[in-house]
Design a protein around this motif. Sequence first.
Motif, PDB file in Angstrom:
ATOM      1  N   LYS A  15      -8.505   3.078   0.138  1.00 51.58           N
ATOM      2  CA  LYS A  15      -9.300   1.871  -0.094  1.00 51.58           C
ATOM      3  C   LYS A  15      -8.292   0.758  -0.348  1.00 51.58           C
ATOM      4  O   LYS A  15      -7.562   0.772  -1.341  1.00 51.58           O
ATOM      5  N   ASN A  16      -8.224  -0.172   0.599  1.00 52.81           N
ATOM      6  CA  ASN A  16      -7.169  -1.175   0.601  1.00 52.81           C
ATOM      7  C   ASN A  16      -7.705  -2.597   0.518  1.00 52.81           C
ATOM      8  O   ASN A  16      -8.497  -2.999   1.381  1.00 52.81           O
ATOM      9  N   PRO A  17      -7.273  -3.365  -0.473  1.00 50.82           N
ATOM     10  CA  PRO A  17      -7.531  -4.805  -0.446  1.00 50.82           C
ATOM     11  C   PRO A  17      -6.617  -5.452   0.598  1.00 50.82           C
ATOM     12  O   PRO A  17      -5.415  -5.177   0.624  1.00 50.82           O
ATOM     13  N   ALA A  66       0.836  -1.210   0.000  1.00 52.66           N
ATOM     14  CA  ALA A  66       0.000   0.000   0.000  1.00 52.66           C
ATOM     15  C   ALA A  66       0.867   1.255   0.000  1.00 52.66           C
ATOM     16  O   ALA A  66       0.649   2.171  -0.800  1.00 52.66           O
ATOM     17  N   ALA A  67       1.849   1.305   0.871  1.00 49.96           N
ATOM     18  CA  ALA A  67       2.701   2.497   0.998  1.00 49.96           C
ATOM     19  C   ALA A  67       3.516   2.751  -0.268  1.00 49.96           C
ATOM     20  O   ALA A  67       3.833   3.896  -0.589  1.00 49.96           O
ATOM     21  N   ALA A  68       3.820   1.695  -1.011  1.00 48.82           N
ATOM     22  CA  ALA A  68       4.593   1.850  -2.249  1.00 48.82           C
ATOM     23  C   ALA A  68       3.863   2.730  -3.261  1.00 48.82           C
ATOM     24  O   ALA A  68       4.509   3.373  -4.100  1.00 48.82           O
ATOM     25  N   LYS A  69       2.542   2.813  -3.156  1.00 45.01           N
ATOM     26  CA  LYS A  69       1.760   3.629  -4.092  1.00 45.01           C
ATOM     27  C   LYS A  69       2.145   5.104  -4.006  1.00 45.01           C
ATOM     28  O   LYS A  69       1.967   5.845  -4.952  1.00 45.01           O
ATOM     29  N   TRP A  70       2.625   5.552  -2.848  1.00 52.09           N
ATOM     30  CA  TRP A  70       3.054   6.958  -2.714  1.00 52.09           C
ATOM     31  C   TRP A  70       4.535   7.075  -2.353  1.00 52.09           C
ATOM     32  O   TRP A  70       4.996   8.098  -1.871  1.00 52.09           O
ATOM     33  N   GLY A  71       5.280   6.002  -2.571  1.00 53.66           N
ATOM     34  CA  GLY A  71       6.721   6.061  -2.363  1.00 53.66           C
ATOM     35  C   GLY A  71       7.177   5.712  -0.962  1.00 53.66           C
ATOM     36  O   GLY A  71       8.353   5.840  -0.653  1.00 53.66           O
ATOM     37  N   GLY A  72       6.261   5.259  -0.098  1.00 55.43           N
ATOM     38  CA  GLY A  72       6.625   4.878   1.266  1.00 55.43           C
ATOM     39  C   GLY A  72       7.255   3.497   1.315  1.00 55.43           C
ATOM     40  O   GLY A  72       6.984   2.650   0.464  1.00 55.43           O
ATOM     41  N   ILE A 132      -1.395  -5.670   3.183  1.00 54.58           N
ATOM     42  CA  ILE A 132      -2.299  -4.581   2.822  1.00 54.58           C
ATOM     43  C   ILE A 132      -1.817  -3.947   1.528  1.00 54.58           C
ATOM     44  O   ILE A 132      -0.695  -3.438   1.460  1.00 54.58           O
ATOM     45  N   ASP A 133      -2.666  -3.995   0.513  1.00 48.98           N
ATOM     46  CA  ASP A 133      -2.381  -3.345  -0.763  1.00 48.98           C
ATOM     47  C   ASP A 133      -3.242  -2.089  -0.829  1.00 48.98           C
ATOM     48  O   ASP A 133      -3.979  -1.785   0.115  1.00 48.98           O
ATOM     49  N   ASN A 134      -3.164  -1.359  -1.920  1.00 49.32           N
ATOM     50  CA  ASN A 134      -3.942  -0.131  -2.049  1.00 49.32           C
ATOM     51  C   ASN A 134      -4.547  -0.054  -3.437  1.00 49.32           C
ATOM     52  O   ASN A 134      -3.820  -0.143  -4.433  1.00 49.32           O
ATOM     53  N   ALA A 135      -5.875   0.118  -3.496  1.00 50.93           N
ATOM     54  CA  ALA A 135      -6.558   0.308  -4.779  1.00 50.93           C
ATOM     55  C   ALA A 135      -6.491   1.778  -5.188  1.00 50.93           C
ATOM     56  O   ALA A 135      -6.281   2.094  -6.353  1.00 50.93           O
ATOM     57  N   TRP A 136      -6.690   2.666  -4.215  1.00 49.30           N
ATOM     58  CA  TRP A 136      -6.586   4.114  -4.449  1.00 49.30           C
ATOM     59  C   TRP A 136      -6.472   4.824  -3.113  1.00 49.30           C
ATOM     60  O   TRP A 136      -6.790   4.259  -2.074  1.00 49.30           O
ATOM     61  N   TYR A 137      -5.991   6.038  -3.182  1.00 45.95           N
ATOM     62  CA  TYR A 137      -5.962   6.883  -1.985  1.00 45.95           C
ATOM     63  C   TYR A 137      -6.114   8.325  -2.423  1.00 45.95           C
ATOM     64  O   TYR A 137      -5.866   8.691  -3.577  1.00 45.95           O
ATOM     65  N   THR A 138      -6.536   9.146  -1.472  1.00 48.50           N
ATOM     66  CA  THR A 138      -6.577  10.586  -1.679  1.00 48.50           C
ATOM     67  C   THR A 138      -6.104  11.240  -0.389  1.00 48.50           C
ATOM     68  O   THR A 138      -6.223  10.654   0.686  1.00 48.50           O
ATOM     69  N   GLY A 139      -5.547  12.411  -0.505  1.00 47.29           N
ATOM     70  CA  GLY A 139      -5.063  13.110   0.677  1.00 47.29           C
ATOM     71  C   GLY A 139      -3.555  13.049   0.797  1.00 47.29           C
ATOM     72  O   GLY A 139      -2.842  12.847  -0.185  1.00 47.29           O
ATOM     73  N   ASP A 140      -3.080  13.181   2.028  1.00 49.98           N
ATOM     74  CA  ASP A 140      -1.665  13.321   2.330  1.00 49.98           C
ATOM     75  C   ASP A 140      -1.194  12.157   3.200  1.00 49.98           C
ATOM     76  O   ASP A 140      -1.637  12.015   4.338  1.00 49.98           O
TER      77      ASP A 140
END
Length: 169
Positions: free
Chosen positions: A133-135, A63-69, A154-162
């Motif tokens: 929203k996490n699968p 999940a965090a990889a989606k925003w570089g974490g 925990i993966d990530n389908a989408w996110y919004t915000g910071d």
Amino acid sequence: MYVTDEQALSAPAAGTEAAVRELRDRTEIIDALYRFGLGQDLKDRELFASAFAADAELDFGPAAAKWGGKPPLLAGRDTIVTTILGMFAGRVDTTHQVTNPRVAVDGDTARLTALVEAQHLLTTGHATFALLKNPYDVDLIRDGDRWVIRHLRIDNAWYTGDPAAIFAG
């Protein structure tokens, strides 16, 4: 990876006792994920800890990889509880909603897939938030009459915000 069976129960329709046993297991399996979410939301250490096996692993990396974490794999119930609750206590308000649970039971092990919507808001100002929203892909083991999480990915389908609303900095 995900539970994609074509029906919910494996017990035969005519086998009432087996069906009741399987329904109880399925309810307890899903409850482990409810304890995970509500334990965080209430900052309730005992409830949160009750979701995990002593040797549990929590992998938020996908999940965090989606925003570089790049968070570390958390290993061990005590490490998971201390890290997650310590990261949020007094800093982040959370809500978790679990939907679309699918369960596959195999004796004393089970697999659960679900979608979890996780809202994270900085306590000092809810204008800074992350909504995800996490699968979830969850391996569980039987622990007496309840079930506990052995491995949670925990993966990530989408996110919004910071993402700073989740991870400091």
